[in-house]
Design a protein around this motif. Structure first.
Motif, PDB file in Angstrom:
ATOM      1  N   ARG A  88       0.754  -1.270   0.003  1.00 20.16           N
ATOM      2  CA  ARG A  88       0.044   0.239   0.014  1.00 20.16           C
ATOM      3  C   ARG A  88       0.841   1.269  -0.051  1.00 20.16           C
ATOM      4  N   ARG A  89       1.996   1.360   0.876  1.00 21.85           N
ATOM      5  CA  ARG A  89       2.846   2.428   0.725  1.00 21.85           C
ATOM      6  C   ARG A  89       3.396   2.572  -0.631  1.00 21.85           C
ATOM      7  N   PHE A  90       3.613   1.504  -1.335  1.00 18.71           N
ATOM      8  CA  PHE A  90       4.483   1.724  -2.703  1.00 18.71           C
ATOM      9  C   PHE A  90       3.360   2.205  -3.530  1.00 18.71           C
ATOM     10  N   ARG A  91       2.314   1.750  -3.732  1.00 19.18           N
ATOM     11  CA  ARG A  91       1.157   2.168  -4.377  1.00 19.18           C
ATOM     12  C   ARG A  91       0.776   3.645  -4.284  1.00 19.18           C
ATOM     13  N   TRP A  92       0.844   3.940  -3.106  1.00 22.14           N
ATOM     14  CA  TRP A  92       0.460   5.344  -2.626  1.00 22.14           C
ATOM     15  C   TRP A  92       1.727   6.278  -3.154  1.00 22.14           C
ATOM     16  N   LEU A  93       2.978   5.821  -3.089  1.00 17.88           N
ATOM     17  CA  LEU A  93       4.139   6.649  -3.476  1.00 17.88           C
ATOM     18  C   LEU A  93       4.176   6.914  -4.897  1.00 17.88           C
ATOM     19  N   ILE A  94       3.792   5.623  -5.778  1.00 17.93           N
ATOM     20  CA  ILE A  94       3.875   5.644  -7.266  1.00 17.93           C
ATOM     21  C   ILE A  94       2.562   6.299  -7.992  1.00 17.93           C
ATOM     22  N   ALA A  95       1.869   6.753  -7.117  1.00 16.86           N
ATOM     23  CA  ALA A  95       0.561   7.232  -7.863  1.00 16.86           C
ATOM     24  C   ALA A  95       0.758   8.539  -8.568  1.00 16.86           C
ATOM     25  N   PRO A  96       0.293   8.929  -9.742  1.00 16.72           N
ATOM     26  CA  PRO A  96       0.712  10.201 -10.390  1.00 16.72           C
ATOM     27  C   PRO A  96       0.534  11.400  -9.778  1.00 16.72           C
ATOM     28  N   ARG A  97       0.986  12.362  -9.780  1.00 17.03           N
ATOM     29  CA  ARG A  97       1.027  13.618  -9.151  1.00 17.03           C
ATOM     30  C   ARG A  97       1.457  14.817  -9.834  1.00 17.03           C
ATOM     31  N   SER A  98       1.037  15.764  -9.804  1.00 17.60           N
ATOM     32  CA  SER A  98       1.630  17.038 -10.372  1.00 17.60           C
ATOM     33  C   SER A  98       2.498  17.994  -9.339  1.00 17.60           C
ATOM     34  N   THR A  99       3.224  17.338  -8.754  1.00 12.47           N
ATOM     35  CA  THR A  99       4.346  18.237  -7.934  1.00 12.47           C
ATOM     36  C   THR A  99       5.790  18.267  -8.090  1.00 12.47           C
ATOM     37  N   VAL A 100       6.469  18.844  -7.539  1.00  9.32           N
ATOM     38  CA  VAL A 100       7.865  19.036  -7.935  1.00  9.32           C
ATOM     39  C   VAL A 100       8.678  17.580  -7.795  1.00  9.32           C
ATOM     40  N   VAL A 101       8.276  16.538  -6.841  1.00 11.22           N
ATOM     41  CA  VAL A 101       8.728  15.473  -6.883  1.00 11.22           C
ATOM     42  C   VAL A 101       7.656  14.511  -7.412  1.00 11.22           C
ATOM     43  N   GLN A 102       7.903  13.786  -8.628  1.00 14.99           N
ATOM     44  CA  GLN A 102       6.870  12.815  -9.245  1.00 14.99           C
ATOM     45  C   GLN A 102       7.597  11.537  -9.695  1.00 14.99           C
ATOM     46  N   PRO A 103       6.619  10.420  -9.361  1.00 15.12           N
ATOM     47  CA  PRO A 103       7.196   9.079  -9.646  1.00 15.12           C
ATOM     48  C   PRO A 103       6.942   9.025 -11.282  1.00 15.12           C
ATOM     49  N   GLY A 104       7.920   7.993 -11.619  1.00 16.59           N
ATOM     50  CA  GLY A 104       7.797   7.874 -13.214  1.00 16.59           C
ATOM     51  C   GLY A 104       6.988   6.500 -13.223  1.00 16.59           C
ATOM     52  N   PRO A 105       7.189   5.826 -14.550  1.00 14.48           N
ATOM     53  CA  PRO A 105       6.263   4.524 -14.689  1.00 14.48           C
ATOM     54  C   PRO A 105       6.903   3.438 -13.990  1.00 14.48           C
ATOM     55  N   VAL A 106       6.325   2.408 -13.650  1.00 17.20           N
ATOM     56  CA  VAL A 106       6.705   1.420 -12.910  1.00 17.20           C
ATOM     57  C   VAL A 106       6.921   0.398 -13.746  1.00 17.20           C
ATOM     58  N   HIS A 107       8.339  -0.348 -13.564  1.00 16.19           N
ATOM     59  CA  HIS A 107       8.981  -1.310 -14.183  1.00 16.19           C
ATOM     60  C   HIS A 107       9.301  -2.638 -13.274  1.00 16.19           C
ATOM     61  N   THR A 108       9.430  -3.714 -13.849  1.00 11.69           N
ATOM     62  CA  THR A 108       9.643  -4.935 -13.062  1.00 11.69           C
ATOM     63  C   THR A 108      10.780  -5.566 -13.273  1.00 11.69           C
ATOM     64  N   GLY A 109      11.143  -6.581 -12.460  1.00  7.26           N
ATOM     65  CA  GLY A 109      12.651  -7.283 -12.759  1.00  7.26           C
ATOM     66  C   GLY A 109      12.474  -8.287 -11.789  1.00  7.26           C
ATOM     67  N   LEU A 110      13.470  -9.105 -12.003  1.00  6.56           N
ATOM     68  CA  LEU A 110      13.961 -10.199 -10.795  1.00  6.56           C
ATOM     69  C   LEU A 110      15.057  -9.994  -9.902  1.00  6.56           C
ATOM     70  N   THR A 111      14.961 -10.430  -8.664  1.00  6.97           N
ATOM     71  CA  THR A 111      15.990 -10.198  -7.834  1.00  6.97           C
ATOM     72  C   THR A 111      16.008 -11.150  -6.748  1.00  6.97           C
ATOM     73  N   SER A 112      17.190 -11.561  -6.148  1.00  3.88           N
ATOM     74  CA  SER A 112      17.601 -12.392  -5.190  1.00  3.88           C
ATOM     75  C   SER A 112      17.667 -11.293  -3.767  1.00  3.88           C
ATOM     76  N   ASP A 113      18.047 -10.139  -3.969  1.00  2.00           N
ATOM     77  CA  ASP A 113      18.463  -9.093  -2.951  1.00  2.00           C
ATOM     78  C   ASP A 113      17.826  -7.895  -3.215  1.00  2.00           C
ATOM     79  N   PRO A 114      16.619  -7.625  -2.695  1.00  2.28           N
ATOM     80  CA  PRO A 114      15.772  -6.405  -3.205  1.00  2.28           C
ATOM     81  C   PRO A 114      16.577  -5.100  -2.683  1.00  2.28           C
ATOM     82  N   GLU A 115      17.320  -5.218  -1.401  1.00  6.26           N
ATOM     83  CA  GLU A 115      17.835  -4.125  -0.702  1.00  6.26           C
ATOM     84  C   GLU A 115      19.156  -3.661  -1.824  1.00  6.26           C
ATOM     85  N   ALA A 116      19.903  -4.734  -2.262  1.00  3.51           N
ATOM     86  CA  ALA A 116      21.240  -4.454  -3.196  1.00  3.51           C
ATOM     87  C   ALA A 116      20.488  -3.926  -4.483  1.00  3.51           C
ATOM     88  N   GLU A 117      19.207  -4.401  -4.787  1.00  2.00           N
ATOM     89  CA  GLU A 117      18.713  -3.695  -6.162  1.00  2.00           C
ATOM     90  C   GLU A 117      18.479  -2.241  -5.932  1.00  2.00           C
TER      91      GLU A 117
END
Length: 127
Positions: A88-117
């Motif tokens: 829920r926190r991720f989805r809220w952060l990536i919601a489109p907004r018209s502010t000075v800091v904006q999220p870009g499109p969502v991409h996917t991948g595979l990882t064994s270590d999300p922190e390192a990613e």
């Protein structure tokens, strides 16, 4: 080797003058549902910021980027999102907004270590 899991990520873009639409990458948010993991790392390039807007509110931009990291960490830093799960926190952060800091499109991948990613993507796409 650990099992690789699907992860999602979005870049954080700084748009100093929203009406002009010029932007540069200043962070990344990574979410891995299988590990209930969400994290953001940011890096504000002041030279780029000043090139796009010499009068930019540096303190405000830094605060907005820090707020994204705080929401990802959860706890008291997350404000109203403190009780939300990582997804829920991720989805809220990536919601489109018209502010000075904006999220870009969502991409996917595979990882064994999300922190390192998070660090890898920050180095590859932001710094």
């Amino acid at each position: 080797m650990s099992e690789r899991e699907v992860f999602e990520y979005a870049l954080l873009r700084v748009v100093p003058r929203v009406e002009r639409g010029e932007c540069f990458n200043a962070g990344v948010v990574v979410y891995c549902r299988a590990r209930s993991f969400v994290a953001a790392r940011t890096h504000l390039d002041l030279v780029r910021l000043r090139a796009l807007d010499p009068e930019a509110d540096v303190t405000g931009v830094r605060a907005a980027l820090a707020a994204v990291e705080g929401v990802c960490r959860g706890g008291d830093d997350a404000g109203q999102a403190a009780r939300d799960d990582a997804g829920r926190r991720f989805r809220w952060l990536i919601a489109p907004r018209s502010t000075v800091v904006q999220p870009g499109p969502v991409h996917t991948g595979l990882t064994s270590d999300p922190e390192a990613e998070v660090e890898r993507l920050l180095d590859l796409l932001v710094r």
